[in-house]
Design a protein around this motif. Structure first.
Motif, mmCIF file in Angstrom:
data_model
loop_
_atom_site.group_PDB
_atom_site.id
_atom_site.type_symbol
_atom_site.label_atom_id
_atom_site.label_comp_id
_atom_site.label_asym_id
_atom_site.label_seq_id
_atom_site.Cartn_x
_atom_site.Cartn_y
_atom_site.Cartn_z
ATOM 1 N N TRP A 263 39.774 28.741 28.995
ATOM 2 C CA TRP A 263 40.777 28.879 27.927
ATOM 3 C C TRP A 263 40.921 30.357 27.535
ATOM 4 O O TRP A 263 42.030 30.872 27.403
ATOM 5 N N ASP A 264 39.766 31.047 27.352
ATOM 6 C CA ASP A 264 39.797 32.473 26.977
ATOM 7 C C ASP A 264 40.526 33.289 28.045
ATOM 8 O O ASP A 264 41.327 34.172 27.736
ATOM 9 N N VAL B 49 45.711 22.556 24.114
ATOM 10 C CA VAL B 49 46.800 23.076 23.270
ATOM 11 C C VAL B 49 46.420 22.912 21.800
ATOM 12 O O VAL B 49 46.417 23.859 21.029
ATOM 13 N N HIS B 50 46.033 21.693 21.423
ATOM 14 C CA HIS B 50 45.629 21.441 20.028
ATOM 15 C C HIS B 50 44.108 21.588 19.972
ATOM 16 O O HIS B 50 43.368 20.605 19.982
ATOM 17 N N PRO C 223 41.594 12.612 27.800
ATOM 18 C CA PRO C 223 41.398 14.050 27.579
ATOM 19 C C PRO C 223 41.219 14.833 28.892
ATOM 20 O O PRO C 223 40.398 14.461 29.719
ATOM 21 N N VAL C 224 42.016 15.858 29.052
ATOM 22 C CA VAL C 224 41.808 16.820 30.151
ATOM 23 C C VAL C 224 41.622 18.166 29.464
ATOM 24 O O VAL C 224 42.568 18.736 28.932
ATOM 25 N N ASN D 48 57.340 26.362 26.451
ATOM 26 C CA ASN D 48 56.617 25.118 26.165
ATOM 27 C C ASN D 48 55.146 25.309 26.540
ATOM 28 O O ASN D 48 54.817 25.464 27.719
ATOM 29 N N PRO D 49 54.237 25.315 25.527
ATOM 30 C CA PRO D 49 52.833 25.629 25.814
ATOM 31 C C PRO D 49 52.213 24.723 26.868
ATOM 32 O O PRO D 49 51.354 25.151 27.630
ATOM 33 N N GLU D 50 52.681 23.484 26.971
ATOM 34 C CA GLU D 50 52.127 22.557 27.957
ATOM 35 C C GLU D 50 52.478 22.997 29.382
ATOM 36 O O GLU D 50 51.864 22.575 30.342
#
Ligand SMILES: Nc1ncnc2c1ncn2[C@@H]1O[C@H](COP(=O)(O)OP(=O)(O)OP(=O)(O)O)[C@@H](O)[C@H]1O
Ligand SMILES: O=P(O)(O)OC[C@H]1O[C@H](OP(=O)(O)OP(=O)(O)O)[C@H](O)[C@@H]1O
Ligand SMILES: O=C(O)c1cccnc1
Length: 496
Positions: free
Chosen positions: A476-477, A407-408, A468-469, A360-362
């Motif tokens: 992210w990278d 994620v999105h 938004p968080v 689960n990406p979250e």
């Protein structure tokens, strides 16, 4: 005939400490680290949850004060060590445990900060063994207090400036939960508690009416109210023991008239029946009798939903007494905050990021030491969202900030003319407290100020918008790079 009397046994361990308030696996892992000689390697853990409780739009961070106390006092006492010896742990390991203190650094949100899913509330940087030993208590404290502060804040969203009293002690999950739960409720804006010890320990205003037992003891409302008025100046009479409108309210009025200026007739309390109907009728009766300032208190399994409903029905309730459903977090009994390793010193003394992968990406953890910022739009004073960056980044110096969903990633926006308010503060540095713990009232005010920064869309009870968080591009990278590294490692293993 002789009567047998019994003594309550002495508390078995006068030197009992909270060091054993942990899961056994923490001690077993610590033993592994110690035996392998890696117990002093620097480790970095973060505390965060993945889902805001009660489907609320935000949570209210609480528990820091108790956590600080716990860390400052952390040590295994003689009886703790004796118990572990009995359990079979070797002497040399126990000798090591005896020397363990918390010597690490804690960066944390302030109590009363608003916190959202997947952002660190606090970060512990300490020798691996120390950081591991404290996990259970850290989560125990933060999960409970944050949960109750959040529930209380939801209730506060509905009652607004009306008075709320915390009545939950009798239904709390034992003594500690009552005390610290009350404190959490006060942080979130409750006005008073019925728990006298919480008043003594924390300076929370205490208040109370009386119970049905007193009316039953006199077997008569008139006698009971009179006796109360002879003893106390501030009087709130409980009017529902027999018949609220035909007996309770008229008797309260009668006694209030009789005592006149000798008492302060603060009002009546309703504790059963149709609270909307009864409060409207009681209001008329009090007003007609000239007691327009007398308040109507209500209790009976109240929570944000019933209160909202009662308000929609035009209930004339001024003071809300809230117990069971608040103190037990009735509709969601646990917050699922976790404590995850995000970096560890390697054999060369370098810090290496760690990651926990999930399908689960979250649920994939975000590696590396990070800083959390609240991005506040200077034109309207409202928050655009939170921004998680790597330790060395300085978004506050940027003119234009790209914020995107972790994620999105196509959900993105650019923000200019903003203030980036850093949410973490150094609380303990190398074992020393370097942070002034604020007074409870200050924390209460801080919560209010924080809520003002949030758009209403995030504060509604039902289906609030998702706040938004976001991760910085670098953060992210870095996460993607670590995921790839792990995937390659797993692939190599599968192919081997
Ligand atoms: N007008 C109303 N609208 C919606 N809910 C209400 C209203 N009046 C009371 N309630 C709630 O309905 C529930 C009533 O519960 P319950 O039936 O156990 O109470 P009761 O029988 O009136 O009193 P008790 O059993 O405590 O003597 C409580 O949670 C109460 O807060
Ligand atoms: O309803 P809560 O939100 O938990 O608030 C606390 C309750 O505690 C007392 O009730 P008590 O223990 O006497 O029981 P009862 O009123 O339910 O009979 C009081 O009269 C409230 O109803
Ligand atoms: O003071 C009160 O009215 C009170 C206190 C605790 C629980 N229920 C009511």
């Amino acid at each position: 005939m002789t009567r047998n009397t019994f003594q309550i046994p002495e508390a078995p361990y006068p030197d009992d400490s909270l060091a054993l308030h942990t899961d056994k696996y923490q001690i077993n892992m610590t033993q592994v680290y110690w035996q392998d000689g890696i117990h002093d390697r620097k480790a970095v853990f973060e505390v965060y949850f993945r889902k805001i409780p009660f489907q609320n739009g935000y949570a209210v961070f609480a528990g820091l004060e108790r956590l600080v106390r716990y860390l400052q006092e952390f040590r295994f006492s003689d009886s703790d060590l004796a118990y572990l010896k009995e359990d079979g742990y070797p002497d040399a390991f126990l000798e090591y445990l005896k020397s363990v203190r918390f010597t690490g650094t804690v960066r944390s949100m302030r109590e009363g900060e608003l916190v959202f899913a997947n952002e660190p509330m606090l970060r512990v940087e300490a020798p691996l063994a120390e950081a591991q030993l404290i996990e259970t208590a850290v989560l125990n404290i933060i999960n409970f207090q944050t949960l109750i502060a959040t529930k209380a804040s939801r209730i506060k969203q509905i009652v607004g400036d009306e008075t709320t009293m915390e009545f939950g002690t009798r239904r709390a999950q034992e003594l500690d939960a009552a005390i610290w739960g009350t404190r959490a409720a006060f942080i979130a804006g409750f006005d008073a508690t019925s728990n006298v010890r919480a008043g003594k320990l924390f300076g929370i205003p205490t208040a109370g009416t009386h119970a049905h037992a007193m009316v039953q003891a006199y077997r008569d409302e008139y006698a009971a109210f009179r006796k109360y008025a002879e003893c106390h100046t501030d009087c709130v009479f409980l009017v529902d023991t027999y018949d609220t409108l035909r007996s309770g309210v008229p008797t309260a009025i009668e006694v209030a008239k009789e005592f006149g200026d000798r008492i302060k007739f603060k009002g009546i309390r309703l504790d059963s029946g149709d609270l909307a109907y009864l409060s409207k009728e009681a209001r008329k009766m009090l007003d007609e009798a000239g007691f327009t300032d007398a308040k109507i208190y209500a209790s009976n399994d109240l929570d944000e939903h019933t209160i909202l409903n009662l308000k929609a029905q035009g209930a004339k309730i001024d003071v809300w007494g809230i117990g069971t459903k608040l103190i037990t977090a009735y509709d969601q009994p646990a917050l699922g905050a976790v404590y995850k390793l995000i970096a560890i010193e390697d054999e060369n003394g370098e810090m290496a990021d760690t990651i926990k992968i999930s399908s689960n990406p979250e649920k994939i953890s975000t590696p590396g030491r990070k800083r959390v910022f609240r991005i506040i739009n200077k034109t309207n004073g409202k928050s655009e969202g939170d921004y998680i960056a790597l330790e060395h980044e300085e978004p506050q110096r940027q003119e234009r900030l790209k914020m995107f969903h972790p994620v999105h990633t196509y959900i993105a926006k650019f923000v200019t003319n903003f203030e980036a308010r850093e949410l973490h503060h150094t609380v303990i540095e190398n074992g020393d407290l370097v942070y002034r713990l604020p007074a409870l009232r200050e924390i209460q005010t801080f919560v209010k100020e924080n809520l003002n920064v949030l758009w209403d869309e995030y504060k509604r009870l039902l289906n609030p918008a998702e706040y938004p968080v976001n991760l910085s591009q670098e953060c992210w990278d870095n996460k993607m790079k670590r995921i790839e590294e792990i995937q390659e490692k797993v692939n190599r293993r599968v192919q081997a």
